[in-house]
Scaffold this active site. Structure first.
Site, PDB file in Angstrom:
ATOM      1  N   PHE A  13      46.025  46.312 131.749  1.00  0.00           N
ATOM      2  CA  PHE A  13      45.275  45.715 132.861  1.00  0.00           C
ATOM      3  C   PHE A  13      45.780  44.286 133.030  1.00  0.00           C
ATOM      4  O   PHE A  13      45.674  43.487 132.093  1.00  0.00           O
ATOM      5  CB  PHE A  13      43.800  45.737 132.458  1.00  0.00           C
TER       6      PHE A  13
ATOM      7  N   LEU B 263      45.309  41.054 135.031  1.00  0.00           N
ATOM      8  CA  LEU B 263      44.533  40.231 135.961  1.00  0.00           C
ATOM      9  C   LEU B 263      44.823  38.742 135.721  1.00  0.00           C
ATOM     10  O   LEU B 263      45.147  38.003 136.640  1.00  0.00           O
ATOM     11  CB  LEU B 263      43.032  40.523 135.750  1.00  0.00           C
TER      12      LEU B 263
ATOM     13  N   GLY C 284      32.763  33.074  99.321  1.00  0.00           N
ATOM     14  CA  GLY C 284      33.263  31.794  98.799  1.00  0.00           C
ATOM     15  C   GLY C 284      34.782  31.724  98.855  1.00  0.00           C
ATOM     16  O   GLY C 284      35.390  32.102  99.853  1.00  0.00           O
ATOM     17  N   GLY C 285      35.389  31.274  97.779  1.00  0.00           N
ATOM     18  CA  GLY C 285      36.850  31.133  97.726  1.00  0.00           C
ATOM     19  C   GLY C 285      37.560  32.444  98.018  1.00  0.00           C
ATOM     20  O   GLY C 285      38.603  32.472  98.686  1.00  0.00           O
TER      21      GLY C 285
ATOM     22  N   GLU D 127      37.935  39.490 128.171  1.00  0.00           N
ATOM     23  CA  GLU D 127      37.101  40.284 129.105  1.00  0.00           C
ATOM     24  C   GLU D 127      35.938  39.447 129.639  1.00  0.00           C
ATOM     25  O   GLU D 127      34.824  39.952 129.854  1.00  0.00           O
ATOM     26  CB  GLU D 127      36.660  41.615 128.489  1.00  0.00           C
ATOM     27  N   GLY D 128      36.226  38.167 129.867  1.00  0.00           N
ATOM     28  CA  GLY D 128      35.214  37.225 130.347  1.00  0.00           C
ATOM     29  C   GLY D 128      34.638  36.485 129.164  1.00  0.00           C
ATOM     30  O   GLY D 128      34.065  37.110 128.260  1.00  0.00           O
TER      31      GLY D 128
HETATM   32  N1  CAA Z   1      31.178  44.995 140.632  1.00  0.00           N
HETATM   33  C1  CAA Z   1      31.570  45.100 141.932  1.00  0.00           C
HETATM   34  N2  CAA Z   1      31.743  44.036 142.737  1.00  0.00           N
HETATM   35  C2  CAA Z   1      31.516  42.820 142.213  1.00  0.00           C
HETATM   36  C3  CAA Z   1      31.108  42.637 140.882  1.00  0.00           C
HETATM   37  C4  CAA Z   1      30.921  43.796 140.082  1.00  0.00           C
HETATM   38  N3  CAA Z   1      30.537  43.700 138.801  1.00  0.00           N
HETATM   39  N4  CAA Z   1      30.976  41.315 140.638  1.00  0.00           N
HETATM   40  C5  CAA Z   1      31.274  40.694 141.779  1.00  0.00           C
HETATM   41  N5  CAA Z   1      31.597  41.604 142.732  1.00  0.00           N
HETATM   42  C6  CAA Z   1      31.942  41.328 144.134  1.00  0.00           C
HETATM   43  C7  CAA Z   1      30.824  40.528 144.780  1.00  0.00           C
HETATM   44  O1  CAA Z   1      29.813  41.379 145.279  1.00  0.00           O
HETATM   45  C8  CAA Z   1      31.557  39.803 145.879  1.00  0.00           C
HETATM   46  O2  CAA Z   1      31.697  40.654 146.986  1.00  0.00           O
HETATM   47  P1  CAA Z   1      31.356  40.144 148.490  1.00  0.00           P
HETATM   48  O3  CAA Z   1      32.292  38.987 148.717  1.00  0.00           O
HETATM   49  O4  CAA Z   1      31.645  41.317 149.340  1.00  0.00           O
HETATM   50  O5  CAA Z   1      29.930  39.707 148.443  1.00  0.00           O
HETATM   51  C9  CAA Z   1      32.942  39.559 145.291  1.00  0.00           C
HETATM   52  O6  CAA Z   1      33.100  40.507 144.212  1.00  0.00           O
HETATM   53  C10 CAA Z   1      33.113  38.155 144.750  1.00  0.00           C
HETATM   54  O7  CAA Z   1      32.057  37.955 143.796  1.00  0.00           O
HETATM   55  P2  CAA Z   1      31.687  36.509 143.252  1.00  0.00           P
HETATM   56  O8  CAA Z   1      31.503  35.577 144.421  1.00  0.00           O
HETATM   57  O9  CAA Z   1      30.569  36.654 142.288  1.00  0.00           O
HETATM   58  O10 CAA Z   1      33.038  36.108 142.520  1.00  0.00           O
HETATM   59  P3  CAA Z   1      33.459  34.785 141.760  1.00  0.00           P
HETATM   60  O11 CAA Z   1      34.775  34.349 142.253  1.00  0.00           O
HETATM   61  O12 CAA Z   1      32.326  33.808 141.745  1.00  0.00           O
HETATM   62  O13 CAA Z   1      33.752  35.334 140.271  1.00  0.00           O
HETATM   63  C11 CAA Z   1      33.221  35.905 138.015  1.00  0.00           C
HETATM   64  C12 CAA Z   1      32.831  35.960 139.504  1.00  0.00           C
HETATM   65  C13 CAA Z   1      32.131  36.704 137.342  1.00  0.00           C
HETATM   66  C14 CAA Z   1      33.248  34.498 137.459  1.00  0.00           C
HETATM   67  C15 CAA Z   1      34.610  36.587 137.813  1.00  0.00           C
HETATM   68  O14 CAA Z   1      35.645  35.779 138.306  1.00  0.00           O
HETATM   69  C16 CAA Z   1      34.858  36.941 136.367  1.00  0.00           C
HETATM   70  O15 CAA Z   1      34.387  37.953 135.882  1.00  0.00           O
HETATM   71  N6  CAA Z   1      35.650  36.103 135.652  1.00  0.00           N
HETATM   72  C17 CAA Z   1      36.093  36.440 134.316  1.00  0.00           C
HETATM   73  C18 CAA Z   1      37.413  37.147 134.372  1.00  0.00           C
HETATM   74  C19 CAA Z   1      37.587  38.137 133.264  1.00  0.00           C
HETATM   75  O16 CAA Z   1      36.646  38.736 132.764  1.00  0.00           O
HETATM   76  N7  CAA Z   1      38.825  38.352 132.874  1.00  0.00           N
HETATM   77  C20 CAA Z   1      39.119  39.334 131.865  1.00  0.00           C
HETATM   78  C21 CAA Z   1      40.570  39.644 131.859  1.00  0.00           C
HETATM   79  S1  CAA Z   1      40.912  41.235 131.197  1.00  0.00           S
HETATM   80  C22 CAA Z   1      40.894  41.107 129.542  1.00  0.00           C
HETATM   81  O17 CAA Z   1      40.485  40.133 128.973  1.00  0.00           O
HETATM   82  C23 CAA Z   1      41.344  42.322 128.812  1.00  0.00           C
HETATM   83  C24 CAA Z   1      41.754  42.068 127.387  1.00  0.00           C
HETATM   84  O18 CAA Z   1      42.797  41.547 127.099  1.00  0.00           O
HETATM   85  C25 CAA Z   1      40.877  42.529 126.308  1.00  0.00           C
END
Ligand code: CAA
Length: 381
Positions: free
Chosen positions: A123, A125, A339-340, A363-364
């Site tokens: 994945f 992102l 401990g140690g 994952e956030g």
């Molecule tokens: N399901 C479906 N849609 C969703 C949603 C969800 N859970 N959460 C938000 N949305 C939609 C909203 O409804 C919105 O849609 P509309 O514009 O149509 O209303 C749109 O997405 C934008 O939502 P937000 O305005 O809430 O978005 P934001 O820019 O404020 O971001 C955030 C929200 C929660 C901060 C998000 O950016 C986030 O989760 N950030 C963390 C990123 C992350 O988790 N990265 C992990 C990388 S993968 C990883 O780590 C794997 C690994 O290696 C183990």
């Protein structure tokens, strides 16, 4: 209300425990030392059908429920946290994107191979400038006839270089913010796509984490996942499920550290008696046991809600942050109890402590989980 796992789930839990302790745990320290991708473990998971637990049988999976999958992540992570996250990423955010959002052709092409473990999924992102703010991603996808041309760099990608298919998020129009983000399926050997540097990390060493580079990487439009602009919602909805898996990983790590601390406290004698006889130690164990139990209830509840089609984003974030904060706390306390010896590589708790830290970040981050929860509270969810 029922707080016990069903007989079927208990049977599966025991099977995952027996398998993971016998086949995965003995090599966890070695993989931590060598930082080598644990291919042998992945082959074993594939042979058991564990690479496709919640995937329907018609696509080559085991057709089991989400809680069964969560039990597997917990037990595999208890044995080796790196292998646990490889499995979690592969399933939750490597296979589910295609199963949930793919065309029938895309599903037929990839899901059976992923479910059998022939393929590993990944994945993509995160980018250098887009971590917590996933919407700030800059990797671009420009339409050119029947193709898209991808340019950009992803970082911190679990399974990088070892996955055969990557769900990649790119923007078709930066000006549209989240509405421009689009998902694509990119195969490992696509020209213009290369695996960059391998990250050197504090822990979770066998979860090989890399940079991915796209340089005029041309992929057919048939490899787009969902519609243009749907990518952000696809990513967010996948992360809801993924976060339950990371909660289960935290739970497994915490349980492993607790097991070690308890064993040691009952065996180790100082001042003529087992150190468990001191309340200073026994109360640490009592706190650990309680917090693990609370985390387990949150994780299983979130899995139950997901399986039963109930809203689960808020519960997934609660489970993720609580279980992974518990993992950090329990592993740190386990080092203290030993401990140690806890600080020594002779015992596994220092590895568990290093492995636990990342679960509060990926994952956030656990701060982002609180943001998700507070937004849900605001909406009355
Ligand atoms: N399901 C479906 N849609 C969703 C949603 C969800 N859970 N959460 C938000 N949305 C939609 C909203 O409804 C919105 O849609 P509309 O514009 O149509 O209303 C749109 O997405 C934008 O939502 P937000 O305005 O809430 O978005 P934001 O820019 O404020 O971001 C955030 C929200 C929660 C901060 C998000 O950016 C986030 O989760 N950030 C963390 C990123 C992350 O988790 N990265 C992990 C990388 S993968 C990883 O780590 C794997 C690994 O290696 C183990």
């Amino acid at each position: 209300m029922e707080f016990l796992l069903s007989d079927q789930h208990q049977m599966m839990q025991k099977m995952f425990y027996d398998f993971a302790q016998k086949e995965i745990a003995p090599n966890a320290a070695k993989y931590d030392e060598t930082a080598e991708f644990p291919l042998e473990n992945i082959k074993k998971l594939g042979a058991q059908g564990f690479m496709g637990i919640p995937i329907p049988e018609e696509y080559g999976g085991a057709g089991a429920d989400f809680l069964t999958y969560i039990l597997c992540i917990e037990e595999v992570s208890r044995a080796c946290a790196s292998t646990g996250v490889i499995l979690a990423v592969h399933t939750s955010v490597g296979t589910f994107p295609i199963l949930n959002f793919g065309t029938e052709e895309q599903k037929q092409k990839y899901v059976p191979k992923l479910a059998s473990g022939e393929y590993v999924g990944a994945f993509a992102l995160t980018e250098p400038g887009a971590g917590s703010d996933a919407s700030a991603l800059r990797t671009s996808a420009k339409r050119d006839g029947d193709d898209y041309v991808l340019n950009g760099t992803k970082i911190f990608i679990s399974n990088g270089g070892h996955a055969q298919v990557y769900t990649v998020f790119a923007t078709v129009d930066k000006g549209q913010g989240t509405k421009g983000i689009t998902a694509f399926l990119v195969e490992k050997d696509t020209p213009g796509f290369k695996v960059g540097a391998i990250e050197k990390k504090m822990g979770l060493n066998a979860d090989v984490t890399t940079e991915l580079v796209f340089e005029d990487c041309r992929i057919p439009a048939s490899q787009r996942l969902g519609k243009e602009g749907e990518g952000f919602k696809i990513a967010m909805s996948l992360l809801d499920g993924g976060r339950i898996g990371i909660g289960a990983q935290g739970l497994g790590i915490a349980q492993a550290a607790y097991d070690e601390a308890l064993k040691y406290a009952q065996f180790r004698e100082q001042f003529g008696q087992p150190i468990f006889n001191n309340q200073a130690i026994a109360f640490k164990l009592a706190d650990m046991a309680t917090e693990i139990e609370a985390a387990r209830l949150l994780v299983y509840q979130a899995a139950f809600r997901k399986e039963n089609g109930l809203p689960n984003g808020k519960q997934a974030s609660m489970a993720k942050f609580y279980a992974t904060d518990t993992a950090m706390k329990v592993t740190t306390e386990a080092v203290q109890v030993l401990g140690g010896y806890g600080y020594s590589r002779e015992y596994p708790v220092e590895r568990l402590m290093r492995d636990a830290k990342i679960t509060q970040i990926y994952e956030g981050t656990n701060q982002i989980q609180r943001l998700v929860i507070s937004k849900a509270i605001e909406k009355g969810l």
